[in-house]
Write a protein that holds these residues in place. Sequence first.
Motif, PDB file in Angstrom:
ATOM      1  N   LEU A   1       1.010  -1.233  -0.023  1.00 55.43           N
ATOM      2  CA  LEU A   1      -0.052   0.030   0.000  1.00 55.43           C
ATOM      3  C   LEU A   1       0.857   1.297  -0.152  1.00 55.43           C
ATOM      4  N   ALA A   2       1.882   1.255   0.763  1.00 56.91           N
ATOM      5  CA  ALA A   2       2.776   2.354   0.712  1.00 56.91           C
ATOM      6  C   ALA A   2       3.447   2.694  -0.548  1.00 56.91           C
ATOM      7  N   ALA A   3       3.660   1.592  -1.350  1.00 53.84           N
ATOM      8  CA  ALA A   3       4.300   1.740  -2.879  1.00 53.84           C
ATOM      9  C   ALA A   3       3.106   2.312  -3.743  1.00 53.84           C
ATOM     10  N   ILE A   4       1.994   1.990  -3.520  1.00 57.60           N
ATOM     11  CA  ILE A   4       0.897   2.567  -4.349  1.00 57.60           C
ATOM     12  C   ILE A   4       0.652   3.965  -3.985  1.00 57.60           C
TER      13      ILE A   4
ATOM     14  N   ALA B   1       3.098   5.727  -5.771  1.00 58.61           N
ATOM     15  CA  ALA B   1       2.851   5.716  -7.331  1.00 58.61           C
ATOM     16  C   ALA B   1       1.651   6.699  -7.468  1.00 58.61           C
ATOM     17  N   VAL B   2       0.712   6.753  -6.787  1.00 54.27           N
ATOM     18  CA  VAL B   2      -0.489   7.675  -7.055  1.00 54.27           C
ATOM     19  C   VAL B   2      -0.213   9.288  -6.318  1.00 54.27           C
ATOM     20  N   GLY B   3       0.751   9.432  -5.612  1.00 53.41           N
ATOM     21  CA  GLY B   3       1.204  11.010  -5.446  1.00 53.41           C
ATOM     22  C   GLY B   3       0.462  11.057  -3.886  1.00 53.41           C
ATOM     23  N   TYR B   4       0.167  10.241  -3.150  1.00 54.57           N
ATOM     24  CA  TYR B   4      -0.318  10.300  -1.881  1.00 54.57           C
ATOM     25  C   TYR B   4       0.753  10.200  -0.840  1.00 54.57           C
TER      26      TYR B   4
ATOM     27  N   PRO C   1      -1.664   2.972   9.310  1.00 57.86           N
ATOM     28  CA  PRO C   1      -2.699   1.968   9.339  1.00 57.86           C
ATOM     29  C   PRO C   1      -3.028   1.812   7.875  1.00 57.86           C
ATOM     30  N   LYS C   2      -3.280   0.365   7.424  1.00 52.90           N
ATOM     31  CA  LYS C   2      -3.896   0.273   6.112  1.00 52.90           C
ATOM     32  C   LYS C   2      -5.043   0.985   5.595  1.00 52.90           C
ATOM     33  N   ALA C   3      -5.982   1.055   6.561  1.00 52.82           N
ATOM     34  CA  ALA C   3      -7.108   1.729   6.075  1.00 52.82           C
ATOM     35  C   ALA C   3      -6.783   3.279   5.721  1.00 52.82           C
ATOM     36  N   GLU C   4      -6.046   4.062   6.281  1.00 52.64           N
ATOM     37  CA  GLU C   4      -5.475   5.188   6.119  1.00 52.64           C
ATOM     38  C   GLU C   4      -4.807   5.426   4.542  1.00 52.64           C
ATOM     39  N   MET C   5      -4.176   4.319   4.470  1.00 51.27           N
ATOM     40  CA  MET C   5      -3.387   4.224   3.196  1.00 51.27           C
ATOM     41  C   MET C   5      -4.335   4.180   1.911  1.00 51.27           C
ATOM     42  N   ARG C   6      -5.377   3.083   2.208  1.00 48.96           N
ATOM     43  CA  ARG C   6      -6.159   2.779   1.151  1.00 48.96           C
ATOM     44  C   ARG C   6      -7.243   4.030   1.068  1.00 48.96           C
ATOM     45  N   ALA C   7      -7.622   4.758   1.910  1.00 51.23           N
ATOM     46  CA  ALA C   7      -8.543   5.973   1.985  1.00 51.23           C
ATOM     47  C   ALA C   7      -7.622   6.993   1.023  1.00 51.23           C
ATOM     48  N   GLY C   8      -6.369   7.387   1.281  1.00 54.35           N
ATOM     49  CA  GLY C   8      -5.512   8.135   0.616  1.00 54.35           C
ATOM     50  C   GLY C   8      -5.489   7.849  -0.714  1.00 54.35           C
TER      51      GLY C   8
ATOM     52  N   LYS D   1      -6.975   9.950  -3.921  1.00 53.72           N
ATOM     53  CA  LYS D   1      -6.257  10.254  -5.047  1.00 53.72           C
ATOM     54  C   LYS D   1      -6.655   9.999  -6.268  1.00 53.72           C
ATOM     55  N   ILE D   2      -7.176   8.925  -6.647  1.00 50.97           N
ATOM     56  CA  ILE D   2      -7.750   8.464  -7.999  1.00 50.97           C
ATOM     57  C   ILE D   2      -9.447   8.889  -8.152  1.00 50.97           C
TER      58      ILE D   2
END
Length: 78
Positions: free
Chosen positions: A19-22, A25-28, A38-45, A49-50
């Motif tokens: 998720l950190a790599a994604i 890649a998307v600029g978050y 946390p994973k939820a925070e990264m998924r939300a970001g 961004k998309i």
Amino acid sequence: MAVGRFEREESAAFTKEDLAAICDAVGYEIDTSGRLPPKAEMRAGILWKIGALEDDNAEEAPSSFRKDELKAIETAVQ
């Protein structure tokens, strides 16, 4: 398998590192100086961004990505 379902050889879940790599890649931007968020925070970001979420509120993020969201992420990183 008893009901004819496909058995996955590997887990389809994203790790925090994935998720950190994604996010990158998307600029978050996330703080990587210590522990990863946390994973939820990264998924939300990522979804924010998309354009799939209106903001990066972790409480609004689903527990996993849907197929259309994965396709949008793929498009964003290409």
